[in-house]
Design a protein around this motif. Sequence first.
Motif, PDB file in Angstrom:
ATOM      1  N   GLY B  60       0.604 -15.174  36.370  1.00 50.85           N
ATOM      2  CA  GLY B  60      -0.396 -15.637  35.397  1.00 50.85           C
ATOM      3  C   GLY B  60       0.034 -16.816  34.676  1.00 50.85           C
ATOM      4  O   GLY B  60       0.475 -17.978  35.164  1.00 50.85           O
ATOM      5  N   ARG B  61      -0.256 -16.745  33.301  1.00 48.16           N
ATOM      6  CA  ARG B  61       0.181 -17.551  32.508  1.00 48.16           C
ATOM      7  C   ARG B  61       1.617 -17.681  31.894  1.00 48.16           C
ATOM      8  O   ARG B  61       2.112 -18.641  31.275  1.00 48.16           O
ATOM      9  N   PHE B  62       2.405 -16.832  32.568  1.00 47.83           N
ATOM     10  CA  PHE B  62       3.918 -16.496  32.190  1.00 47.83           C
ATOM     11  C   PHE B  62       4.721 -17.162  33.271  1.00 47.83           C
ATOM     12  O   PHE B  62       4.610 -16.622  34.349  1.00 47.83           O
ATOM     13  N   THR B  63       5.693 -18.030  33.074  1.00 45.08           N
ATOM     14  CA  THR B  63       6.499 -18.338  34.104  1.00 45.08           C
ATOM     15  C   THR B  63       7.925 -18.222  33.512  1.00 45.08           C
ATOM     16  O   THR B  63       8.343 -18.753  32.339  1.00 45.08           O
ATOM     17  N   ILE B  64       8.872 -17.770  34.532  1.00 40.50           N
ATOM     18  CA  ILE B  64      10.435 -17.949  34.135  1.00 40.50           C
ATOM     19  C   ILE B  64      11.007 -19.161  34.854  1.00 40.50           C
ATOM     20  O   ILE B  64      10.935 -18.943  35.828  1.00 40.50           O
ATOM     21  N   SER B  65      11.882 -19.740  33.812  1.00 41.75           N
ATOM     22  CA  SER B  65      12.603 -20.771  34.700  1.00 41.75           C
ATOM     23  C   SER B  65      14.155 -20.283  34.469  1.00 41.75           C
ATOM     24  O   SER B  65      14.381 -20.077  33.591  1.00 41.75           O
ATOM     25  N   PHE B  66      14.745 -20.585  35.512  1.00 41.51           N
ATOM     26  CA  PHE B  66      16.186 -19.977  35.905  1.00 41.51           C
ATOM     27  C   PHE B  66      17.082 -21.215  36.229  1.00 41.51           C
ATOM     28  O   PHE B  66      16.911 -21.424  37.331  1.00 41.51           O
ATOM     29  N   ASN B  67      18.163 -21.395  35.391  1.00 42.49           N
ATOM     30  CA  ASN B  67      19.205 -22.339  35.904  1.00 42.49           C
ATOM     31  C   ASN B  67      20.560 -21.768  36.107  1.00 42.49           C
ATOM     32  O   ASN B  67      21.182 -21.487  34.951  1.00 42.49           O
ATOM     33  N   LYS B  68      20.854 -21.365  37.163  1.00 44.75           N
ATOM     34  CA  LYS B  68      22.233 -20.768  37.302  1.00 44.75           C
ATOM     35  C   LYS B  68      23.297 -21.320  36.896  1.00 44.75           C
ATOM     36  O   LYS B  68      24.366 -20.688  36.244  1.00 44.75           O
ATOM     37  N   SER B  69      23.407 -22.859  37.133  1.00 48.54           N
ATOM     38  CA  SER B  69      24.631 -23.359  36.958  1.00 48.54           C
ATOM     39  C   SER B  69      24.964 -23.545  35.319  1.00 48.54           C
ATOM     40  O   SER B  69      26.043 -23.539  34.824  1.00 48.54           O
ATOM     41  N   ALA B  70      23.663 -23.759  34.655  1.00 48.83           N
ATOM     42  CA  ALA B  70      23.649 -23.812  33.270  1.00 48.83           C
ATOM     43  C   ALA B  70      23.783 -22.585  32.330  1.00 48.83           C
ATOM     44  O   ALA B  70      23.968 -22.577  31.101  1.00 48.83           O
ATOM     45  N   LYS B  71      23.455 -21.330  33.113  1.00 47.98           N
ATOM     46  CA  LYS B  71      23.532 -20.080  32.939  1.00 47.98           C
ATOM     47  C   LYS B  71      22.363 -19.886  31.584  1.00 47.98           C
ATOM     48  O   LYS B  71      22.888 -19.467  30.431  1.00 47.98           O
ATOM     49  N   GLN B  72      21.299 -20.372  31.878  1.00 52.05           N
ATOM     50  CA  GLN B  72      20.084 -20.564  31.029  1.00 52.05           C
ATOM     51  C   GLN B  72      19.036 -19.999  31.883  1.00 52.05           C
ATOM     52  O   GLN B  72      18.741 -20.178  32.830  1.00 52.05           O
ATOM     53  N   PHE B  73      17.982 -19.445  31.281  1.00 51.73           N
ATOM     54  CA  PHE B  73      16.547 -19.149  31.470  1.00 51.73           C
ATOM     55  C   PHE B  73      15.729 -19.073  30.474  1.00 51.73           C
ATOM     56  O   PHE B  73      16.020 -18.903  29.313  1.00 51.73           O
ATOM     57  N   SER B  74      14.301 -19.356  30.526  1.00 52.90           N
ATOM     58  CA  SER B  74      13.502 -19.740  29.600  1.00 52.90           C
ATOM     59  C   SER B  74      12.321 -18.896  30.114  1.00 52.90           C
ATOM     60  O   SER B  74      11.711 -18.874  31.253  1.00 52.90           O
ATOM     61  N   LEU B  75      11.362 -18.564  29.115  1.00 46.82           N
ATOM     62  CA  LEU B  75       9.960 -18.287  29.220  1.00 46.82           C
ATOM     63  C   LEU B  75       8.880 -19.088  28.832  1.00 46.82           C
ATOM     64  O   LEU B  75       9.181 -19.785  27.606  1.00 46.82           O
ATOM     65  N   HIS B  76       7.996 -19.552  29.598  1.00 44.44           N
ATOM     66  CA  HIS B  76       7.038 -20.604  29.426  1.00 44.44           C
ATOM     67  C   HIS B  76       5.699 -19.649  29.392  1.00 44.44           C
ATOM     68  O   HIS B  76       5.420 -18.920  30.394  1.00 44.44           O
ATOM     69  N   ILE B  77       4.909 -19.814  28.212  1.00 41.97           N
ATOM     70  CA  ILE B  77       3.382 -19.242  28.062  1.00 41.97           C
ATOM     71  C   ILE B  77       2.597 -20.288  28.137  1.00 41.97           C
ATOM     72  O   ILE B  77       2.682 -21.151  27.017  1.00 41.97           O
ATOM     73  N   MET B  78       1.822 -20.576  29.124  1.00 43.62           N
ATOM     74  CA  MET B  78       0.864 -21.558  29.165  1.00 43.62           C
ATOM     75  C   MET B  78      -0.436 -20.977  28.330  1.00 43.62           C
ATOM     76  O   MET B  78      -0.511 -20.141  28.538  1.00 43.62           O
ATOM     77  N   ASP B  79      -1.135 -22.139  27.947  1.00 47.04           N
ATOM     78  CA  ASP B  79      -2.425 -21.971  27.290  1.00 47.04           C
ATOM     79  C   ASP B  79      -2.241 -20.640  26.561  1.00 47.04           C
ATOM     80  O   ASP B  79      -3.132 -19.542  26.419  1.00 47.04           O
ATOM     81  N   SER B  80      -1.505 -20.517  25.449  1.00 42.93           N
ATOM     82  CA  SER B  80      -1.103 -19.593  24.545  1.00 42.93           C
ATOM     83  C   SER B  80      -2.370 -19.258  23.790  1.00 42.93           C
ATOM     84  O   SER B  80      -3.109 -20.151  23.400  1.00 42.93           O
ATOM     85  N   GLN B  81      -2.423 -17.809  23.786  1.00 43.13           N
ATOM     86  CA  GLN B  81      -3.742 -17.150  22.875  1.00 43.13           C
ATOM     87  C   GLN B  81      -3.226 -16.446  21.709  1.00 43.13           C
ATOM     88  O   GLN B  81      -2.098 -16.121  21.751  1.00 43.13           O
ATOM     89  N   PRO B  82      -4.166 -16.268  20.784  1.00 45.79           N
ATOM     90  CA  PRO B  82      -3.658 -15.431  19.502  1.00 45.79           C
ATOM     91  C   PRO B  82      -3.196 -14.187  19.897  1.00 45.79           C
ATOM     92  O   PRO B  82      -2.274 -13.563  19.162  1.00 45.79           O
ATOM     93  N   GLY B  83      -3.701 -13.388  20.934  1.00 48.10           N
ATOM     94  CA  GLY B  83      -3.228 -12.078  21.360  1.00 48.10           C
ATOM     95  C   GLY B  83      -2.053 -12.212  22.053  1.00 48.10           C
ATOM     96  O   GLY B  83      -1.317 -11.300  22.261  1.00 48.10           O
ATOM     97  N   ASP B  84      -1.365 -13.434  22.245  1.00 49.38           N
ATOM     98  CA  ASP B  84       0.144 -13.455  22.608  1.00 49.38           C
ATOM     99  C   ASP B  84       0.913 -13.465  21.430  1.00 49.38           C
ATOM    100  O   ASP B  84       2.073 -13.229  21.710  1.00 49.38           O
ATOM    101  N   SER B  85       0.614 -13.213  20.206  1.00 46.52           N
ATOM    102  CA  SER B  85       1.244 -13.288  19.124  1.00 46.52           C
ATOM    103  C   SER B  85       2.024 -11.818  19.078  1.00 46.52           C
ATOM    104  O   SER B  85       1.404 -10.681  18.943  1.00 46.52           O
TER     105      SER B  85
END
Lengths: 113, 113
Positions: B60-85
């Motif tokens: 849906g509007r949630f995406t995880i990006s994963f960078n194994k070499s950098a040992k980092q991962f992130s959450l992206h929330i697209m079209d953020s809504q007040p209910g996502d608070s």
Amino acid sequence: DGGITQSPKYLFRKEGQNVTLSCEQNLNHDAMYWYRQDPGQGLRLIYYSQIVNDFQKGDIAEGYSVSREKKESFPLTVTSAQKNPTAFYLCASSQSRVSQPQHFGDGTRLSIL
Amino acid sequence: QQQVKQSPQSLIVQKGGISIINCAYENTAFDYFPWYQQFPGKGPALLIAIRPDVSEKKEGRFTISFNKSAKQFSLHIMDSQPGDSATYFCAASEGGQGGKLIFGQGTELSVKP
């Protein structure tokens, strides 16, 4: 509906008193966990159990005790040895011992009288 | 080695914007990376999870990006809504450790209308 039930929702402890927090699950999960959450902090693992009649200490087990006599139940006792018990306590379960989604209950908030 | 570092601690986004939360880890044996969403007074709920053989996962509007070499991962929330608070937690676990989750410190997201 399947899920995890924690009770009570609020609990007050007197000085020198032991209190027990209840956690019941009907998801048929093997593994169960207890976490402590303090304001502005992540969840810290207190104890976990991968199978009935077996459990292991987590990162902050001092002042706490658990039992796992039934697959569905994993009660946590906060003993008088835990000098700073005020926190939000969360119980979780997962299907197996390896990395699987953990499902959480809605917590018990413990305060000192 | 066991820590998961999460940033930022708090985040304010306008409605319709993109919310981005980052996590970093050290333990290369981690093999499962979930994100949880928590509303006040409730237990965390699993939002989305990824394993290290995949660089991105979208639900849906949630995406995880994963960078194994950098040992980092992130959450992206697209079209953020007040209910996502809510407060968002990243976590990581190692299969050989009984499914124990190591949590980040949490990010308090506020989406302004």
